[in-house]
Design a protein around this motif. Structure first.
Motif, PDB file in Angstrom:
ATOM      1  N   GLU A  83     -47.859 -29.717-131.674  1.00  0.00           N
ATOM      2  CA  GLU A  83     -48.072 -31.166-131.605  1.00  0.00           C
ATOM      3  C   GLU A  83     -49.044 -31.638-132.682  1.00  0.00           C
ATOM      4  OE1 GLU A  83     -48.656 -33.911-127.812  1.00  0.00           O
ATOM      5  OE2 GLU A  83     -50.563 -33.498-128.795  1.00  0.00           O
ATOM      6  N   GLU A  84     -50.114 -30.867-132.890  1.00  0.00           N
ATOM      7  CA  GLU A  84     -51.172 -31.295-133.814  1.00  0.00           C
ATOM      8  C   GLU A  84     -50.782 -31.147-135.275  1.00  0.00           C
ATOM      9  OE1 GLU A  84     -54.508 -28.967-132.540  1.00  0.00           O
ATOM     10  OE2 GLU A  84     -54.572 -30.027-130.605  1.00  0.00           O
ATOM     11  N   LEU A 106     -41.912 -30.988-125.029  1.00  0.00           N
ATOM     12  CA  LEU A 106     -42.782 -32.175-124.979  1.00  0.00           C
ATOM     13  C   LEU A 106     -43.885 -32.100-126.039  1.00  0.00           C
ATOM     14  CD1 LEU A 106     -43.196 -32.606-121.103  1.00  0.00           C
ATOM     15  CD2 LEU A 106     -41.831 -34.030-122.635  1.00  0.00           C
ATOM     16  N   GLY A 107     -44.187 -30.879-126.471  1.00  0.00           N
ATOM     17  CA  GLY A 107     -45.151 -30.712-127.565  1.00  0.00           C
ATOM     18  C   GLY A 107     -44.519 -31.026-128.913  1.00  0.00           C
ATOM     19  N   CYS A 108     -43.175 -30.980-128.973  1.00  0.00           N
ATOM     20  CA  CYS A 108     -42.474 -31.367-130.211  1.00  0.00           C
ATOM     21  C   CYS A 108     -42.538 -32.893-130.339  1.00  0.00           C
ATOM     22  CB  CYS A 108     -41.031 -30.905-130.167  1.00  0.00           C
ATOM     23  SG  CYS A 108     -40.861 -29.105-130.051  1.00  0.00           S
ATOM     24  N   PRO A 194     -47.902 -41.651-133.315  1.00  0.00           N
ATOM     25  CA  PRO A 194     -47.344 -42.208-132.066  1.00  0.00           C
ATOM     26  C   PRO A 194     -46.433 -41.224-131.331  1.00  0.00           C
ATOM     27  CG  PRO A 194     -46.841 -43.614-133.981  1.00  0.00           C
ATOM     28  CD  PRO A 194     -47.479 -42.377-134.507  1.00  0.00           C
ATOM     29  N   ARG A 195     -45.976 -40.182-132.023  1.00  0.00           N
ATOM     30  CA  ARG A 195     -45.072 -39.210-131.395  1.00  0.00           C
ATOM     31  C   ARG A 195     -45.851 -38.083-130.701  1.00  0.00           C
ATOM     32  NH1 ARG A 195     -40.472 -41.463-130.709  1.00  0.00           N
ATOM     33  NH2 ARG A 195     -39.912 -39.386-129.979  1.00  0.00           N
ATOM     34  N   LYS A 196     -47.170 -38.077-130.871  1.00  0.00           N
ATOM     35  CA  LYS A 196     -47.974 -37.023-130.245  1.00  0.00           C
ATOM     36  C   LYS A 196     -48.378 -37.511-128.854  1.00  0.00           C
ATOM     37  CE  LYS A 196     -49.439 -35.339-134.722  1.00  0.00           C
ATOM     38  NZ  LYS A 196     -50.423 -34.706-135.560  1.00  0.00           N
ATOM     39  N   LEU A 197     -47.752 -36.923-127.843  1.00  0.00           N
ATOM     40  CA  LEU A 197     -47.904 -37.481-126.489  1.00  0.00           C
ATOM     41  C   LEU A 197     -49.346 -37.433-125.998  1.00  0.00           C
ATOM     42  CD1 LEU A 197     -44.656 -36.108-124.824  1.00  0.00           C
ATOM     43  CD2 LEU A 197     -45.050 -38.311-125.929  1.00  0.00           C
TER      44      LEU A 197
END
Ligand SMILES: CCCCCCCC/C=C\C/C=C/C(=O)SCCNC(=O)CCNC(=O)[C@H](O)C(C)(C)COP(=O)(O)OP(=O)(O)OC[C@H]1O[C@@H](n2cnc3c(N)ncnc32)[C@H](O)[C@@H]1OP(=O)(O)O
Length: 719
Positions: A83-84, A106-108, A194-197
């Motif tokens: 994610e990071e 969900l990390g993707c 914005p895509r990083k939950l």
């Protein structure tokens, strides 16, 4: 365990390779960590796609590893690194993305799913919670209420629903992988933040506390003592009330309490046991690996009573063509209307079209001549069933399988009246047959491996957990139920009330206690069986005292209750009073208390104080004891078979693993000691004498459940 390729020049393709479901074993986690690091460092790589080999994205953490010391990179930092990272990562979801698999997705930054894929966080069904960030990222993605639903139930979600909920970004009927690769190229350069939950706020309704409280109350009621669903609510609450890192901390703390719990062990045992019971074997050497089922396309059901209707609906729902047979036009018409209504109701719930076209009704047995397999579901009466089997044997084609839905009659006796005993097996469904997951497939002494394989396979097509059992009165489930019911009756004689007994069993985790269950089934069912067995009614030996039958202690209490016209829920009066005939709201009935008091006075019984521990031990240890006997008699192949029968057919709480697993958890020496204690206190009461197998196991140091089979002595195995 994770393959690395560079495709389309700039996309790193990472494929999880751990068949059959690409579970996230230590080696897979290491593979992902290494390949993601490589892709992030490679200046040629602009984006990544993660997929799974063989059409399955990922079945989650490797459940088998939970029992071993942890090794390899942990999931949480592995997913955080994805994610990071500053390169977009797309998950290409085919087949399934469950548990840790969905948490990885969900990390993707993006998720593309095939239209047949399913996603979900089923950890709660394993006694756990989604502790790789699932409880924190999913609510941030789809909102508090839907996340609570998915995480506390563990339900599987179709790709279409996942799209609606916002779990996935696109769904395709074509290759999800090809689309993901294309997508990964297109999104290069777009803002990633914005895509990083983890950076998002959880979308919440105005009354967050109200929603959380309401959900907690519902979950507690459904949980029947299971801890994981409650921990799931607490973890999701953190996603709504705490910053991301604090929420992750809470998730880890809650997981730590669940991870080593006996409930988690029990539920994970159930996961593997459910799969193990499908791998059956017989002492003849035949087994599921070398016995092929015969294809079955046309099935008939004989008798459209409650069981026959449920079986018919189950078959149609599985897409099978069914010929439903009754004895006369009136019964046929009633059956037809009820089956059609059940199918319509079910289709309406699923927003689908009822497959009424698969149904044919007849009163003419000759129409059975092209049927591949017949399931007899007539009234539970040996003479009637024999007559039906004789007729079936003469009208059906020579190689048609003849199955009986008897709940405990002798399958060999039925097979003996046919010209094809090798094609006769029991298929014992549980009411309501279109809902209950259990099927006992009964191996008669002459049933062929092909007949067994075909019945087991048919059960699987119907979505049942099919368990192969030997032929004896009551097979496995009902045979073990008998001592359970009897102990409950003896406890009433000794001073208990129906509500005390039921309360203790419900507190243990059963959806309803033994007396409520009997009221639901109809008290006349057991009454008729006991009359036929000469335990009550005109066939009782007049020399037998009131509380003795056939040489052993007997409680006539259930017979006396029936004689008062109390038949259970159906007429509004049984062990309890109901709001109306057919009503479900049970209230304790003072007239039952009075009746019990008078009975004790009449028979000179001094009532004593009975506590909940005694109820649980008397009822459940007697049932478990009979389980050990069934194992030694070769009626049940192994403890897992018994456990799955009780979990899927009798409401045994899954978080207690099934009766035999529970015995192991309590400790076999304790089960033995308590049975001996009760045996000494009540020497007359049957079923309290510890079984020889239990004694042998304890004498051998109480080996773990997966070693019990080594201790079976089966001179007369029925399997
Ligand atoms: C002190 C604190 C310590 C903290 C430690 C934290 C670590 C954990 C961190 C995060 C939490 C994540 C947890 C999880 O992910 S738990 C797993 C969640 N996943 C599931 O529950 C899915 C389980 N699998 C399935 O539902 C199905 O298998 C399926 C839908 C993926 C495929 O179904 P189907 O095609 O019908 O195949 P089978 O079910 O028959 O399975 C084939 C075969 O594979 C075995 N298997 C399946 N899933 C797993 C798994 N996740 N781990 C290990 N083995 C799995 C299955 O048992 C079958 O094998 P067989 O029994 O030998 O036949």
């Amino acid at each position: 365990m994770a393959r690395y390729e560079q495709v389309q020049g700039t996309v790193a393709l990472i494929t999880l390779t751990n068949p059959p479901v690409n579970a996230l074993s230590a080696a897979v986690r290491l593979g992902i960590t290494e390949t993601v690091t490589r892709a992030l460092r490679d200046p040629e790589v602009k984006s990544m796609v993660i997929c799974g080999e063989n059409g399955v994205f990922c079945g989650g953490a490797d459940i088998r590893e939970f029992a071993k010391p942890m090794s390899g990179p942990p999931l949480v930092p592995m997913i955080a690194a994805i994610e990071e990272g500053e390169k977009p990562v797309v998950a290409a979801i085919e087949g399934a993305a469950f548990g840790g698999g969905l948490e990885l997705a969900l990390g993707c930054h993006y998720r593309i799913a095939h239209s047949k894929a399913r996603v979900g966080l089923p950890e709660v069904t394993l006694g756990l919670l989604p502790a790789a960030g699932g409880t924190q990222r999913l609510p941030r993605l789809i909102g508090l209420a839907p996340a609570l639903d998915l995480i506390t139930t563990g339900r599987h979600v179709t790709a279409q629903e996942a799209l609606k909920l916002g779990i996935v970004d696109q769904v395709t009927d074509q290759s999800a992988l090809d689309l993901a690769i294309q997508f990964a190229q297109q999104v290069v350069g777009q803002p990633l933040l914005p895509r990083k939950l983890s950076t998002r706020q959880t979308p919440c309704p105005p009354d967050v506390d109200g929603l959380l409280e309401e959900t907690m109350a519902q979950v507690k009621q459904r949980a029947r003592g299971a801890m994981a669903p409650i921990a799931c609510v607490q973890a999701v609450r953190a996603a709504a009330t705490l910053p991301y890192q604090a929420g992750m901390q809470k998730e880890q703390e809650l997981m730590a309490t669940l991870f080593h719990s006996s409930q988690a062990r029990a539920m994970q045992y159930c996961f593997f046991a459910q799969r193990a019971v499908g791998r059956w074997s017989l002492s003849s050497g035949a087994h599921s690996g070398n016995s092929k089922p015969r294809p079955v396309s046309k099935v008939a059901v004989i008798g459209l009573g409650t069981m026959g209707r449920g079986i018919t609906v189950a078959l149609v729902k599985a897409g099978m063509s069914v010929l439903a047979v009754e004895t006369n036009k009136k019964q046929l018409e009633i059956g037809k209307q009820m089956v059609s209504a059940m199918l319509k109701h079910d289709a309406q719930k699923r927003n689908a079209t009822p497959r009424l076209d698969l149904l044919h009704f007849t009163i003419d047995l000759l129409e059975l001549k092209n049927t591949d397999l017949i399931i007899e579901a007539v009234f539970e009466d040996m003479a009637l069933k024999k007559q039906v089997f004789k007729e079936l044997s003469s009208v059906c084609k020579a190689d048609a399988f003849l199955c009986t839905n008897t709940s405990g009659l002798d399958v060999d006796e039925l097979a003996a009246v046919t010209k094809r005993p090798e094609l006769v097996v029991g298929m014992h469904f549980f009411a309501p047959a279109h809902v209950m997951k259990l099927l006992e497939v009964v191996h008669g002494s002459r049933s062929s491996p092909e007949a067994v394989a075909t019945a087991m396979h048919l059960g699987k097509r119907l979505g049942k957990v099919s368990v192969l059992v030997g032929n004896c009165a009551g097979f496995v489930g009902n045979r073990m139920l008998k001592p359970y019911l009897e102990q409950a009756n003896f406890l009433l004689e000794e001073g208990a009330t129906p509500e005390l007994v039921d309360g203790a069993l419900e507190e243990f985790g059963f959806p309803m206690g033994v007396f409520k269950m009997s009221d639901l089934s109809g008290l006349d069912v057991g009454w008729r069986i006991r009359k036929e067995a000469g335990l009550t009614g005109p066939n009782v030996d007049p020399r037998d005292p009131p509380r003795r039958r056939q040489g052993r202690r007997y409680s006539p209490l259930p017979d006396l209750v029936c004689e008062q016209g109390r038949l259970g829920q159906k007429n509004g009066r049984g062990w309890y009073l109901y709001d109306k005939p057919g009503g479900r709201v049970a209230t304790p009935d003072p007239s039952i208390h009075k009746f019990l008091e008078e009975y004790r006075i009449k028979h000179g019984i001094s009532p004593r104080q009975i506590d909940r521990q005694e109820v649980v031990e008397r009822c459940l240890f007697a049932l478990i004891n009979e389980g050990f006997r069934s194992l030694d008699d070769g009626i049940a192949a192994g403890p897992e078979d018994i456990d799955m029968i009780y979990v899927f057919g009798y409401g045994w709480p899954r978080h207690r693993g099934g009766p035999m697993f529970y015995a192991g958890m309590v400790g076999l020496p304790r089960v033995l000691t308590r049975l001996e204690h009760y045996r000494q206190a009540h020497p007359e009461v049957p079923h309290l004498e510890p079984s020889p197998l239990l004694r042998r196991l304890v004498a051998s140091g109480s080996p773990p459940i997966n070693k019990w089979r080594d201790f079976l002595q089966r001179p007369h195995s029925q399997l």
